[in-house]
Design an enzyme around this catalytic site. Structure first.
Site, short mmCIF file in Angstrom:
data_model
loop_
_atom_site.label_atom_id
_atom_site.label_comp_id
_atom_site.label_asym_id
_atom_site.label_seq_id
_atom_site.Cartn_x
_atom_site.Cartn_y
_atom_site.Cartn_z
N HIS A 1 -4.71 -6.13 -101.79
CA HIS A 1 -5.73 -7.18 -101.70
C HIS A 1 -5.87 -7.70 -100.27
CE1 HIS A 1 -5.63 -7.09 -106.00
NE2 HIS A 1 -4.36 -7.48 -106.05
N HIS B 1 -8.24 -5.69 -109.86
CA HIS B 1 -7.50 -4.45 -110.08
C HIS B 1 -8.36 -3.48 -110.87
CE1 HIS B 1 -4.77 -7.97 -110.14
NE2 HIS B 1 -4.18 -7.29 -109.19
#
Lengths: 329, 329
Positions: free
Chosen positions: A56, A218
């Protein structure tokens, strides 16, 4: 999907090495760990720790620094860090005033952060925590009970980090987190899936003219697939969901975070920002803070998320604007 | 290629609108133009202007602000701004101490910036300029005589911007530019082509396991295509070219800029940074400054460039570290 890496299984370790080597005056690595910590720890201030799976970036290590996070625990890609890693981060970050954990609402993260909290408390370290669940797209998801924690987490880091820097106590930071989190809501749209390096192919595939609303960071399923639309149309769709979730009241103050998911050019993010800000104006909202860029990505996912935070207290805005020394804020 | 836009022909205009709307205290738009200018102009300081085709965001408008650029002229995507746009930027930016133009070495840019310089001088504005040609990949290229100007340009903006902020005269800034530019060299590797919105498909296509060394930031041809290699191998290849071009001498000081071309995740850029910094260490070079991220992109090209700057004078390093207020530095 071509990756600029060496060995997929060593990617997080090498990423941290690169991060530390390129920021030697700002960041350090806790020995034998995947913990990125401020080089110069604040004395007598509450430590703020975040973390979660990697992939991320710049979240979360890019937000470590004066006025924001004390440390970030970097799990494997899209995988929660282990309790002992989080426990080590707590020990390394505590300066005696306690440690506050910012946890995104994923079952694995919650379990492991809570376990680390228990371990630290058994050693006499004061620990408290909050759970960020800003993604309004869906209720429950692949790795989540309730709502997912996504880009709005960065605003939590920023505000709590400023509070810590200003000398707030652990209890005050806990109270502040409980006030701000319900006022932060996010929703995204994906143009492509992300490729986890160890998997080597995208987690999901969209047709050449297809997008998916509400995808998680995700690659968790969203709420609808449809044909590619204009930026203006996408802004309308996302704002309509946020409008219902808050719901908007005229003349309220909002902070806006437009977050690129990884592969969407900044040029396009600014086009989208223009559409978002114009439409919020027609809703008679008062946008008092805006940030545009890649803050909470999903590896190489194309797409964007829109976070709104209702500024109920002007102190929150001051904390958003409080100066920091980080790589990525 | 899915684009988060409305109308390809209006993308630059809407991008600028979004940029200004999201940074209202920092940036302004010169009326009826594609010029992004500092909201609060410095008084009695040399103005630094850069620009060129759009599609390289955050370059160049993201570097407008105190201590860096005074204004950025945003041409259409991958297209030089027109002389009258540049002329208007010069007029808007000048505070009486003259204007310095940082031009990347593309034939169209040089022609148009030079024409604007002539127009301004006819109105009594002192103007000088430099041409950045840091890309060592190839000699002459699709739009270039000599070497192309790429990511190293950002370091020129930073150092000259600091000099202006510190009160340097137009002549001093010109001299400084002539000293630093020969010490800045860049080379890149592309994993994919970029898609210009008005074209709608990538400018070139690489096979699923293929990369190309030395591609330009508009997709200009590089010097070799080969199979995808590890980050470590790619770092070796790019460093070997830079080593020969400088050439390296032991114990020299260098600044390093690792620049994502748009679609390559920051996670991978840090893995690459780790390989680059380790290899420079084995060359016995002293890396005194490092920056990693997307600074001079090529829309949604995947890949990375590596810029080295030999720090011959410690004043250059001080200027690299001088504080700025911009969106993207």
């Amino acid at each position: 999907m071509k990756k600029l890496i060496n060995n997929p299984s060593d990617i997080v370790n090498q990423m941290i090495d690169g991060l530390i080597a390129s920021s030697p005056t700002l960041l350090a690595r806790v020995a034998d760990s995947q913990i990125v910590i401020r080089k110069n720890l604040a004395i007598n201030k509450v430590a703020i720790i975040s973390g979660g799976g990697s992939g991320h970036e710049p979240a979360h290590a890019g937000f470590v620094g004066q006025g924001m996070l004390t440390a970030a625990v970097c799990g494997q890609v899209f995988t929660s860090p282990t309790p002992d890693q989080i426990f080590n981060a707590i020990k390394a970050a505590d300066s005696g005033q306690g440690v506050f954990l910012v946890i995104k609402n994923y079952s694995g993260d919650i379990m492991n952060f809570e376990m680390a909290k228990d371990m630290a408390e058994m050693e006499g370290i004061k620990v408290d925590s909050c759970i960020v669940d800003d993604d309004i797209a869906v209720e429950n998801s692949t790795y989540t009970q309730g709502k997912r924690g996504v880009a709005g987490t960065i605003l939590v880091h920023k505000i709590l980090g400023a509070a810590s820097e200003q000398g707030a106590s652990l209890a005050e930071i806990k109270q502040l987190s409980a006030k701000i989190i319900p006022n932060i809501k996010t929703i995204g749209v994906a143009f492509s899936g992300a490729t986890v390096p160890e998997v080597g192919k995208p987690g999901f595939v969209l047709a050449e003219d297809e997008i998916e609303y509400g995808v998680g960071i995700h690659g968790e399923p969203g709420y609808r697939r449809e044909k590619l639309q204009s930026s203006k149309f996408l802004a309308q769709e996302l704002i309509s969901k946020l409008k219902a979730a808050f719901p908007f009241q005229k003349n309220e103050q909002y902070a806006v975070l437009i977050n690129g998911l990884g592969a969407t050019p900044l040029m396009e993010q600014y086009v989208f920002a223009n559409d978002v800000l114009r439409q919020l104006e027609t809703e008679n909202l008062n946008v008092v803070f805006t940030k545009v860029g890649n803050y909470m990505t999903a590896i190489d996912m194309a797409g964007v998320s829109l976070t709104l935070m209702k500024i109920v207290d002007n102190d929150w805005l001051e904390k958003l604007n409080y100066s920091v020394t980080t790589l990525a804020w």
